[in-house]
Design a protein around this motif. Structure first.
Motif, PDB file in Angstrom:
ATOM      1  N   VAL A 264      35.750 -13.827  33.968  1.00 38.80           N
ATOM      2  CA  VAL A 264      35.444 -13.380  32.605  1.00 38.80           C
ATOM      3  C   VAL A 264      35.845 -14.448  31.592  1.00 38.80           C
ATOM      4  O   VAL A 264      35.080 -14.782  30.672  1.00 38.80           O
ATOM      5  N   ILE A 265      37.036 -14.992  31.747  1.00 31.54           N
ATOM      6  CA  ILE A 265      37.511 -15.983  30.792  1.00 31.54           C
ATOM      7  C   ILE A 265      36.700 -17.265  30.888  1.00 31.54           C
ATOM      8  O   ILE A 265      36.358 -17.886  29.865  1.00 31.54           O
ATOM      9  N   ALA A 266      36.365 -17.685  32.100  1.00 29.39           N
ATOM     10  CA  ALA A 266      35.556 -18.890  32.255  1.00 29.39           C
ATOM     11  C   ALA A 266      34.202 -18.730  31.577  1.00 29.39           C
ATOM     12  O   ALA A 266      33.709 -19.656  30.913  1.00 29.39           O
ATOM     13  N   ASN A 267      33.602 -17.558  31.718  1.00 25.42           N
ATOM     14  CA  ASN A 267      32.305 -17.321  31.088  1.00 25.42           C
ATOM     15  C   ASN A 267      32.419 -17.342  29.571  1.00 25.42           C
ATOM     16  O   ASN A 267      31.573 -17.920  28.875  1.00 25.42           O
ATOM     17  N   ASN A 268      33.471 -16.715  29.045  1.00 22.12           N
ATOM     18  CA  ASN A 268      33.660 -16.713  27.589  1.00 22.12           C
ATOM     19  C   ASN A 268      33.931 -18.118  27.069  1.00 22.12           C
ATOM     20  O   ASN A 268      33.406 -18.517  26.024  1.00 22.12           O
ATOM     21  N   LEU A 269      34.749 -18.863  27.787  1.00 24.88           N
ATOM     22  CA  LEU A 269      35.056 -20.226  27.361  1.00 24.88           C
ATOM     23  C   LEU A 269      33.802 -21.101  27.428  1.00 24.88           C
ATOM     24  O   LEU A 269      33.572 -21.946  26.548  1.00 24.88           O
ATOM     25  N   ALA A 270      32.973 -20.925  28.447  1.00 28.37           N
ATOM     26  CA  ALA A 270      31.735 -21.694  28.552  1.00 28.37           C
ATOM     27  C   ALA A 270      30.825 -21.425  27.361  1.00 28.37           C
ATOM     28  O   ALA A 270      30.203 -22.350  26.806  1.00 28.37           O
ATOM     29  N   ASP A 280      28.513 -30.416  29.080  1.00 34.18           N
ATOM     30  CA  ASP A 280      28.994 -30.755  30.422  1.00 34.18           C
ATOM     31  C   ASP A 280      30.201 -29.904  30.806  1.00 34.18           C
ATOM     32  O   ASP A 280      30.303 -29.406  31.934  1.00 34.18           O
ATOM     33  N   GLU A 281      31.126 -29.728  29.861  1.00 27.79           N
ATOM     34  CA  GLU A 281      32.312 -28.902  30.129  1.00 27.79           C
ATOM     35  C   GLU A 281      31.906 -27.452  30.373  1.00 27.79           C
ATOM     36  O   GLU A 281      32.449 -26.773  31.262  1.00 27.79           O
ATOM     37  N   ALA A 282      30.960 -26.985  29.577  1.00 30.36           N
ATOM     38  CA  ALA A 282      30.515 -25.593  29.718  1.00 30.36           C
ATOM     39  C   ALA A 282      29.894 -25.359  31.087  1.00 30.36           C
ATOM     40  O   ALA A 282      30.195 -24.368  31.772  1.00 30.36           O
ATOM     41  N   GLU A 283      29.026 -26.276  31.521  1.00 29.21           N
ATOM     42  CA  GLU A 283      28.371 -26.095  32.813  1.00 29.21           C
ATOM     43  C   GLU A 283      29.374 -26.166  33.958  1.00 29.21           C
ATOM     44  O   GLU A 283      29.284 -25.386  34.920  1.00 29.21           O
ATOM     45  N   ALA A 284      30.336 -27.082  33.867  1.00 28.88           N
ATOM     46  CA  ALA A 284      31.333 -27.207  34.926  1.00 28.88           C
ATOM     47  C   ALA A 284      32.163 -25.936  35.065  1.00 28.88           C
ATOM     48  O   ALA A 284      32.575 -25.569  36.171  1.00 28.88           O
ATOM     49  N   GLU A 305      22.067 -20.644  32.233  1.00 26.88           N
ATOM     50  CA  GLU A 305      20.697 -20.901  31.782  1.00 26.88           C
ATOM     51  C   GLU A 305      20.682 -21.364  30.330  1.00 26.88           C
ATOM     52  O   GLU A 305      19.914 -22.272  29.963  1.00 26.88           O
ATOM     53  N   LYS A 306      21.537 -20.760  29.479  1.00 31.77           N
ATOM     54  CA  LYS A 306      21.594 -21.169  28.078  1.00 31.77           C
ATOM     55  C   LYS A 306      22.108 -22.600  27.956  1.00 31.77           C
ATOM     56  O   LYS A 306      21.625 -23.379  27.113  1.00 31.77           O
ATOM     57  N   VAL A 307      23.098 -22.938  28.768  1.00 31.13           N
ATOM     58  CA  VAL A 307      23.638 -24.300  28.725  1.00 31.13           C
ATOM     59  C   VAL A 307      22.562 -25.306  29.120  1.00 31.13           C
ATOM     60  O   VAL A 307      22.360 -26.343  28.453  1.00 31.13           O
ATOM     61  N   ARG A 308      21.836 -25.022  30.181  1.00 30.98           N
ATOM     62  CA  ARG A 308      20.807 -25.953  30.650  1.00 30.98           C
ATOM     63  C   ARG A 308      19.630 -26.020  29.681  1.00 30.98           C
ATOM     64  O   ARG A 308      19.021 -27.090  29.502  1.00 30.98           O
ATOM     65  N   ALA A 309      19.329 -24.908  29.043  1.00 32.86           N
ATOM     66  CA  ALA A 309      18.265 -24.933  28.033  1.00 32.86           C
ATOM     67  C   ALA A 309      18.683 -25.776  26.838  1.00 32.86           C
ATOM     68  O   ALA A 309      17.869 -26.526  26.270  1.00 32.86           O
ATOM     69  N   ALA A 310      19.953 -25.678  26.453  1.00 31.43           N
ATOM     70  CA  ALA A 310      20.452 -26.501  25.347  1.00 31.43           C
ATOM     71  C   ALA A 310      20.409 -27.978  25.698  1.00 31.43           C
ATOM     72  O   ALA A 310      20.073 -28.829  24.859  1.00 31.43           O
ATOM     73  N   ARG A 311      20.725 -28.308  26.948  1.00 29.75           N
ATOM     74  CA  ARG A 311      20.671 -29.709  27.378  1.00 29.75           C
ATOM     75  C   ARG A 311      19.220 -30.202  27.350  1.00 29.75           C
ATOM     76  O   ARG A 311      18.950 -31.358  26.935  1.00 29.75           O
ATOM     77  N   ALA A 312      18.296 -29.361  27.787  1.00 29.42           N
ATOM     78  CA  ALA A 312      16.907 -29.774  27.791  1.00 29.42           C
ATOM     79  C   ALA A 312      16.401 -30.030  26.367  1.00 29.42           C
ATOM     80  O   ALA A 312      15.640 -30.989  26.115  1.00 29.42           O
TER      81      ALA A 312
END
Length: 319
Positions: A264-270, A280-284, A305-312
């Motif tokens: 839960v915390i990892a997801n919120n922090l991401a 990069d930190e978020a995806e890791a 998916e949101k992180v990868r969409a933002a990178r794209a």
């Protein structure tokens, strides 16, 4: 939830055997032989309105000026001729306080009183097959006399034998709570009940007040993920993103954090790192959660998916 009729108190004729709940007093430690919160206000209860009267008692005792009459519309249901437990708990945050259920034990109730916290209790003053539900406020006890002191019905100081009280309280499954300002914690409630009270409080409170409550609770229960996320969420609401990140990272660094809480915390922090542009930190952080089995996998996959969409979106278009 049970209805509370708050009918006239019945004369109780109870069996001579002691209530099983009295055995919890064997674990009672570190409290004086007698305690009484004499400054606790008293509001004589009108017909069927013990809910507003008892609620006003604990709210005013915690420093929130209110009258039973002002609470009637919030908790009293005329069709039911009483107040439901859920309305009683929900009304407390509206007045800037945190409602926290206490453990279902007499020793816990007495420990709260020794700590200076009046306790709102629910009793069945009738019989199991003919209930007469009633709210009262415990304000003191005397171990030598084996008595509990209550603000109840039309009596400012009702002295009730422990045995009688335990029988009537047990019929409500030992339902009781304290109402305290944010930052002040119950003496006996565990992390889950403290967190539940603060989450309900946080829905109505200012971010600063919510943060004060979560911060104090997290200091006592540092391994509780709900409290960590609650504090970070309050800091986020104040737009203090560095503080929110620091809170989540500190929680994530605790080796005793349970796997579900870690996810839960990892997801919120991401999500927070995503907002701050640190992809990069978020995806890791979120990729391991998204690729593992568990109840938070779907939420983590959505974050990934949101992180990868933002990178794209951030990549320059091909020439």
């Amino acid at each position: 939830m049970r209805r509370t009729a708050c009918a006239l108190l019945l004369t109780l004729t109870l069996a001579g055997c002691a209530a099983p709940g009295l055995k919890t007093l064997d674990a009672l430690q570190g409290v004086p032989l007698r305690a009484e919160l004499t400054a606790t206000p008293f509001y004589p209860q009108q017909d069927y309105q013990c809910g507003p009267a008892a609620l006003a008692t604990v709210l005013v005792a915690a420093g929130r000026p209110v009258t039973p009459e002002a609470l009637v519309d919030q908790v009293f249901l005329p069709a039911r001729r009483g107040s439901l437990q859920i309305e009683m708990l929900a009304a407390v945050p509206r007045h800037g306080l945190v409602a926290t259920r206490i453990p279902a034990r007499l020793d816990a109730l007495l420990t709260e009183l020794a700590a200076g916290h009046p306790v709102l209790v629910m009793q069945n003053m009738g019989l199991s097959w003919a209930p007469s539900w009633h709210y009262a406020v415990a304000v003191g006890y005397d171990l030598a006399k084996k008595e509990l002191i209550l603000r109840s019905d039309t009596e400012r100081r009702m002295a009730m034998p422990f045995n009688t009280f335990e029988h009537t309280w047990a019929r409500s499954e030992h339902w009781a709570f304290v109402a305290l300002p944010p930052g002040r914690l119950p003496a006996t409630s565990g992390a889950d009940r403290v967190a539940a009270g603060l989450v309900a409080f946080g829905r109505l409170a200012s971010p600063a007040d919510a943060a004060r409550g979560f911060d104090a609770a997290l200091a006592r229960f540092p391994d509780n993920a709900t409290l960590a996320v609650g504090l970070a969420g309050s800091q986020y609401a104040e737009r203090d993103l560095p503080a929110a990140e620091a809170t989540l990272r500190a929680a994530l660094a605790r080796p005793s954090l349970q796997p579900a809480g870690r996810a839960v915390i990892a997801n919120n922090l991401a999500n927070l790192l995503l907002e701050r542009g640190r992809l990069d930190e978020a995806e890791a952080l979120v990729a391991p959660v998204a690729n593992a089995d568990g109840p938070w996998r779907d939420a983590a996959r959505a974050t990934l998916e949101k992180v990868r969409a933002a990178r794209a979106r951030a990549q320059p278009p091909p020439r």
